[in-house]
Design an enzyme around this catalytic site. Sequence first.
Site, short mmCIF file in Angstrom:
data_model
loop_
_atom_site.label_atom_id
_atom_site.label_comp_id
_atom_site.label_asym_id
_atom_site.label_seq_id
_atom_site.Cartn_x
_atom_site.Cartn_y
_atom_site.Cartn_z
N CYS B 10 87.27 -96.25 7.38
CA CYS B 10 86.90 -95.20 6.43
C CYS B 10 86.49 -95.85 5.09
O CYS B 10 86.74 -97.02 4.86
CB CYS B 10 88.06 -94.23 6.21
N CYS B 13 89.08 -97.87 3.27
CA CYS B 13 89.34 -99.19 3.87
C CYS B 13 88.27 -100.19 3.40
O CYS B 13 88.58 -101.33 3.06
CB CYS B 13 89.32 -99.11 5.39
#
Lengths: 143, 79
Positions: B10, B13
Site C-alpha cells: 500500500c 508501505c
Amino acid sequence: MNKCCCNAKLKLIYSCSGAANTGEMADQISRKLAKEGYGNMTCLASVGAHISGFVESAKRADENITIDGCSVACAKKILEHIGVTPTKSYALTEMGVEKGKTPSNEEIISKISNKIKKDLPLKADQENNAEGDKNSGCSCCSC
Amino acid sequence: MKIEILGTGCPKCKKLHELAEEAVKELGASAEITKVTDINKIIDYGVMVTPALVIDGEVKVAGKISSKEEIIKWIEEKK
C-alpha cells in the site's frame, strides 16, 4: 492480521491461557470470540517475551482486550509491563467461574462468551461506523 | 545492516520504504533494504498491522509511518 494499514480497527484479544480450569476457559473463550469476529487473537506469551513485533502491534492496536482466568490478571499485567493499558479486561472468576471447581464445558464457555459479547461490539460493526473517518483521511489503498 | 519494510504494497508501505532509503542515504550507512510482502513472513514477526519497519530482525514500528528522524536514530543505535 488486518488486510491493510487503514481499513480496520485493530482489536487484539489476549488470553492468559493458564494451567487451571480458569485459564483453559479463558483460552477457549478468546478463541471463540476471535472466530466470531470480535477481534484478532494474538499471543500473550510473545508479548511477555518482548518479541518486538507483538509488542509494537499491541502499542499500535486501537483496542487491546485481555481475558484472564482469575483475578491475578496475568494477561492484563503483561500488557501493563510494556506500557499498554488494556481497553477492556475480564477475569472469569469475577464472572461466576470458580477456580479449580467450575467445569470447562461448552455450556459455561457459551454463557461467559455471551456476557463478554454484550460488552464488545463486533469488529465489522466498528469498521462500518468508522466509514466516515476512512473516507476523509485515508490515502492508503483502495480497500 | 538489514532493513525490512513489511507490508503488502500500500502507499504507506511505499512511503516508509522511501523514508528508510533517504535515512540510509543521509547517514551513508551500509544497509540492505528489502520489502517483505509475504503475509506469512509478516505474521512470523508477530506484526498484526502494517506497514512495519524491521532493523536486523527487530520490529521498530508497526502500523504507522515513522519519521525519517526516527529511522535515522534507530540506524545509528544499531551501528
